[in-house]
Design an enzyme around this catalytic site. Structure first.
Site, mmCIF file in Angstrom:
data_model
loop_
_atom_site.group_PDB
_atom_site.id
_atom_site.type_symbol
_atom_site.label_atom_id
_atom_site.label_comp_id
_atom_site.label_asym_id
_atom_site.label_seq_id
_atom_site.Cartn_x
_atom_site.Cartn_y
_atom_site.Cartn_z
ATOM 1 N N THR A 86 153.318 51.620 67.194
ATOM 2 C CA THR A 86 153.774 50.548 68.090
ATOM 3 C C THR A 86 154.941 49.847 67.403
ATOM 4 O OG1 THR A 86 152.036 49.155 67.127
ATOM 5 C CG2 THR A 86 151.574 50.129 69.284
ATOM 6 N N CYS A 264 154.541 47.296 59.186
ATOM 7 C CA CYS A 264 153.556 46.414 59.833
ATOM 8 C C CYS A 264 153.965 44.946 59.877
ATOM 9 C CB CYS A 264 152.207 46.570 59.138
ATOM 10 S SG CYS A 264 151.501 48.213 59.385
HETATM 11 N N1 LIG Z 1 150.435 52.046 58.460
HETATM 12 C C1 LIG Z 1 149.462 51.170 58.268
HETATM 13 O O1 LIG Z 1 149.142 50.802 57.127
HETATM 14 C C2 LIG Z 1 148.718 50.594 59.437
HETATM 15 C C3 LIG Z 1 147.547 49.856 59.201
HETATM 16 C C4 LIG Z 1 146.892 49.257 60.277
HETATM 17 C C5 LIG Z 1 147.407 49.392 61.557
HETATM 18 N N2 LIG Z 1 148.540 50.105 61.753
HETATM 19 C C6 LIG Z 1 149.021 50.273 63.136
HETATM 20 O O2 LIG Z 1 148.695 51.612 63.490
HETATM 21 C C7 LIG Z 1 149.676 52.155 64.372
HETATM 22 C C8 LIG Z 1 150.238 53.428 63.764
HETATM 23 O O3 LIG Z 1 150.942 53.077 62.591
HETATM 24 P P1 LIG Z 1 151.393 54.181 61.529
HETATM 25 O O4 LIG Z 1 151.909 53.437 60.355
HETATM 26 O O5 LIG Z 1 150.333 55.178 61.333
HETATM 27 O O6 LIG Z 1 152.614 54.857 62.321
HETATM 28 P P2 LIG Z 1 153.242 56.297 62.093
HETATM 29 O O7 LIG Z 1 154.588 56.245 62.712
HETATM 30 O O8 LIG Z 1 153.081 56.712 60.682
HETATM 31 O O9 LIG Z 1 152.297 57.255 62.959
HETATM 32 C C9 LIG Z 1 152.288 57.291 64.345
HETATM 33 C C10 LIG Z 1 152.005 58.730 64.770
HETATM 34 O O10 LIG Z 1 151.858 58.763 66.181
HETATM 35 C C11 LIG Z 1 152.459 59.967 66.637
HETATM 36 N N3 LIG Z 1 152.765 59.843 68.065
HETATM 37 C C12 LIG Z 1 153.757 59.144 68.660
HETATM 38 N N4 LIG Z 1 153.695 59.292 69.989
HETATM 39 C C13 LIG Z 1 152.630 60.090 70.242
HETATM 40 C C14 LIG Z 1 152.046 60.599 71.428
HETATM 41 N N5 LIG Z 1 152.549 60.294 72.615
HETATM 42 N N6 LIG Z 1 150.967 61.392 71.312
HETATM 43 C C15 LIG Z 1 150.435 61.703 70.109
HETATM 44 N N7 LIG Z 1 150.960 61.238 68.948
HETATM 45 C C16 LIG Z 1 152.031 60.447 69.017
HETATM 46 C C17 LIG Z 1 153.689 60.116 65.770
HETATM 47 O O11 LIG Z 1 154.193 61.445 65.790
HETATM 48 C C18 LIG Z 1 153.123 59.689 64.408
HETATM 49 O O12 LIG Z 1 152.618 60.803 63.684
HETATM 50 C C19 LIG Z 1 150.681 51.027 64.578
HETATM 51 O O13 LIG Z 1 150.300 50.290 65.696
HETATM 52 C C20 LIG Z 1 150.516 50.178 63.330
HETATM 53 O O14 LIG Z 1 150.933 48.858 63.536
HETATM 54 C C21 LIG Z 1 149.200 50.724 60.727
HETATM 55 O O1 LIG Z 2 152.245 38.943 47.222
HETATM 56 C C1 LIG Z 2 152.837 39.779 47.906
HETATM 57 C C2 LIG Z 2 152.161 40.785 48.642
HETATM 58 C C3 LIG Z 2 152.890 41.678 49.389
HETATM 59 N N1 LIG Z 2 154.251 41.599 49.406
HETATM 60 C C4 LIG Z 2 155.017 42.550 50.226
HETATM 61 O O2 LIG Z 2 154.497 42.537 51.541
HETATM 62 C C5 LIG Z 2 154.666 43.798 52.163
HETATM 63 C C6 LIG Z 2 153.378 44.273 52.786
HETATM 64 O O3 LIG Z 2 152.439 44.595 51.776
HETATM 65 P P1 LIG Z 2 150.950 45.035 52.126
HETATM 66 O O4 LIG Z 2 150.394 44.068 53.088
HETATM 67 O O5 LIG Z 2 150.245 45.255 50.866
HETATM 68 O O6 LIG Z 2 151.219 46.442 52.814
HETATM 69 P P2 LIG Z 2 150.906 47.089 54.222
HETATM 70 O O7 LIG Z 2 150.464 48.473 53.918
HETATM 71 O O8 LIG Z 2 152.072 46.865 55.112
HETATM 72 O O9 LIG Z 2 149.624 46.341 54.832
HETATM 73 C C7 LIG Z 2 149.707 45.251 55.760
HETATM 74 O O10 LIG Z 2 149.888 45.718 57.071
HETATM 75 C C8 LIG Z 2 148.854 46.627 57.523
HETATM 76 C C9 LIG Z 2 149.267 47.128 58.892
HETATM 77 O O11 LIG Z 2 149.009 46.192 59.890
HETATM 78 C C10 LIG Z 2 147.525 45.885 57.541
HETATM 79 O O12 LIG Z 2 146.500 46.763 58.006
HETATM 80 C C11 LIG Z 2 147.224 45.399 56.131
HETATM 81 O O13 LIG Z 2 146.001 44.669 56.139
HETATM 82 C C12 LIG Z 2 148.378 44.499 55.675
HETATM 83 O O14 LIG Z 2 148.161 44.085 54.328
HETATM 84 C C13 LIG Z 2 155.202 44.731 51.069
HETATM 85 O O15 LIG Z 2 156.611 44.844 51.235
HETATM 86 C C14 LIG Z 2 154.868 44.010 49.788
HETATM 87 O O16 LIG Z 2 155.739 44.315 48.727
HETATM 88 C C15 LIG Z 2 154.924 40.624 48.700
HETATM 89 O O17 LIG Z 2 156.158 40.544 48.730
HETATM 90 N N2 LIG Z 2 154.187 39.732 47.959
#
Ligand SMILES: NC(=O)c1ccc[n+]([C@@H]2O[C@H](COP(=O)([O-])OP(=O)(O)OC[C@H]3O[C@@H](n4cnc5c(N)ncnc54)[C@H](O)[C@@H]3O)[C@@H](O)[C@H]2O)c1
Ligand SMILES: O=c1ccn([C@@H]2O[C@H](COP(=O)(O)OP(=O)(O)O[C@H]3O[C@H](CO)[C@@H](O)[C@H](O)[C@H]3O)[C@@H](O)[C@H]2O)c(=O)[nH]1
Length: 441
Positions: A86, A264
């Site tokens: 998203t 994120c």
């Molecule tokens: N990355 C994280 O740490 C994290 C953590 C919590 C929540 N989220 C949320 O999870 C969601 C996914 O994030 P992400 O980081 O994994 O993104 P990403 O871009 O790494 O992965 C998304 C995947 O969805 C696939 N995709 C896109 N359109 C599609 C479709 N129509 N059908 C099937 N697959 C499709 C893409 O090819 C891709 O592999 C977002 O909403 C993000 O905000 C991410």
């Molecule tokens: O004290 C801090 C902690 C983090 N960061 C920065 O903040 C960003 C995000 O860090 P972090 O939150 O650890 O990474 P994400 O993997 O993006 O995880 C966040 O985003 C995810 C997607 O929504 C959530 O699931 C997680 O809970 C949330 O921590 C990075 O650029 C870090 O370097 C700082 O600058 N200072």
């Protein structure tokens, strides 16, 4: 339990592999065939500690398979996790819902009786109601297809651990049946005492965006204090340490520096604000615009400080950048502060060479204009300034004495506040940092 995980990116690949490792029968679905081919061969398409082992194990056991077909997905399982991206819409602060909408359009007409579509992606509040209404329109007559929301809180670099041993699990449901199904999905975590909150779908959606808004606010708070320290001669690292001892504040997420990035926090606070504007409560979240501005200013302050250390001129200077990923432990360069700073300095006439232990390929694809090196020492060759922008542990182990012999001028800006600057100084380095107004020039 048979389940599908639709979207196998940073979130979905980890979720799919961990669910399979818990004993569920999992089908991972994506539109990206190259990604699926890698996953099916047991290869992780991105760097995430611990994932290669779990992926290899679950693919080999047959618990985890992959497909591009939503029709096959609909037929495969009783639970469908939505894990597609998203991202921020081009030209707007709002979330781009096209991937989720396209999954629903493709999946819903084939849904089986009594299945549960479970959103894990981070979405604007109200999405689950909207998707439930659309599924009701598209699903076969009589199919009892429900929607639940189960936001994900994993962080990249600790994603496997966060999935298997989460801080909490939140499920937003509208029926006892959905509650029971998700209870069975997460039975291992529930039995081990993980806090398990059952709520309505709207609250579940809001828990996710408010958690990220809080984390972003915490980082921007400490970066605002960094600005104050720079103006007054204080030291933000000591300030953060001191306030963090108060258990009501805590030490985590108080590391001042170049600010937050990634796929994120930045897009989620913008999407939350945009949704609030849309629904008429934009004023309640006005502070998130300040959070965003402070965060963007941290990148600009880093560039400004680097320029000052180079006596006001980037043109013709050589700058080594340590770090390209948005944080250590990940190869993700989405909205990476390190690359934003590196590119800005390059655009102002410097020659910038970037090192990162894991993110070089992604960085090169995103910013082909920058120069890259596979070793930190190579990046530093002939440099007038070394910029520390991603806090990889290996940078803390660099030998300043050896590096002094490689650079042109031993000058270091630590924009993550994690290096032992006194140590570097004793080896002849001129050092700078963000938010440490007490550091004598
Ligand atoms: N990355 C994280 O740490 C994290 C953590 C919590 C929540 N989220 C949320 O999870 C969601 C996914 O994030 P992400 O980081 O994994 O993104 P990403 O871009 O790494 O992965 C998304 C995947 O969805 C696939 N995709 C896109 N359109 C599609 C479709 N129509 N059908 C099937 N697959 C499709 C893409 O090819 C891709 O592999 C977002 O909403 C993000 O905000 C991410
Ligand atoms: O004290 C801090 C902690 C983090 N960061 C920065 O903040 C960003 C995000 O860090 P972090 O939150 O650890 O990474 P994400 O993997 O993006 O995880 C966040 O985003 C995810 C997607 O929504 C959530 O699931 C997680 O809970 C949330 O921590 C990075 O650029 C870090 O370097 C700082 O600058 N200072």
């Amino acid at each position: 339990m048979r389940m599908t995980v639709i979207g196998t990116g940073y979130l979905g690949a980890v979720h799919a592999a961990c669910m399979a490792d818990l004993g569920h029968d999992v089908l991972g679905v994506d539109v990206d065939e190259a990604k699926l081919a890698a996953l099916a061969a047991g290869r992780t398409p991105f760097y995430e500690p611990g994932l290669p082992e779990i992926l290899a194990r679950t693919v080999a056991s047959g618990n985890l398979r992959f497909s591009t077909s939503l029709e096959e997905a609909a037929d495969f399982g009783e639970v469908h996790f939505l894990c597609v991206g998203t991202p921020q819409q081009p030209g707007s602060a709002a979330a781009d819902m096209r991937p989720i909408d396209s999954v629903i359009e493709g999946l819903a007409p084939h849904l089986r009786d009594d299945c549960l579509v479970v959103g894990k992606s981070t979405v604007p509040v109200g999405t689950s109601d909207r998707l439930a209404a659309r599924i009701a329109e598209l699903a076969p007559v009589g199919a009892r297809a429900e929607v639940a929301w189960n936001p994900e809180f994993l962080s990249e670099s600790t994603a496997v651990e966060d999935t298997l041993r989460p801080d909490r699990i939140v499920v937003g449901v509208t029926s006892h049946r959905a509650e029971a199904v998700l209870g069975a999905v997460y039975s291992t975590m529930r039995e081990s005492g993980t806090p398990y909150l059952v709520t309505d779908r709207t609250t579940a959606e809001l828990v996710k965006v408010s958690a990220n808004a809080f984390l972003a606010t915490k980082v921007s708070f400490v970066n605002a204090m960094a600005e104050v320290c720079e103006a007054t001669g204080g030291d933000v690292t000591t300030l953060a340490k001191a306030i963090g001892y108060d258990p009501r504040i805590g030490h985590r997420f108080l590391a001042a520096g170049v600010g937050f990035g990634g796929g994120c926090l930045p897009k989620d606070i913008r999407a939350f604000s945009a949704r609030a504007d849309e629904l008429g409560f934009g004023d309640s979240l006005r502070f998130l615009r300040d959070v965003d501005e402070i965060n963007m200013r941290a990148r600009q302050r880093t560039v400004d400080r680097a320029r000052t250390m180079l006596d006001g001129r980037f043109l013709g200077r050589r700058v080594a950048v340590l770090g390209a990923a948005f944080k250590s432990g990940s190869d993700d360069v989405r909205d990476s502060p390190a690359l934003a700073v590196a590119a800005s300095i390059q655009l102002q006439g410097a020659h910038v060479r970037v090192h990162d232990p894991e993110a070089l390929d992604n960085a090169r694809a995103a910013f082909p204009c920058l120069d890259y090196a596979r070793e930190p020492e190579k990046a530093c060759e002939g440099a007038d300034l070394v910029l520390h922008l991603t806090d990889w542990a290996e940078y803390r182990d660099l030998n300043p004495a050896e590096l002094a012999g490689v650079v042109d001028v031993p000058r270091l800006l630590d924009a993550r506040n994690t290096l032992d600057l006194e140590h570097w100084r004793t080896h002849g380095w001129d050092v700078g940092a963000l938010g440490r107004g007490n550091l004598a020039a």
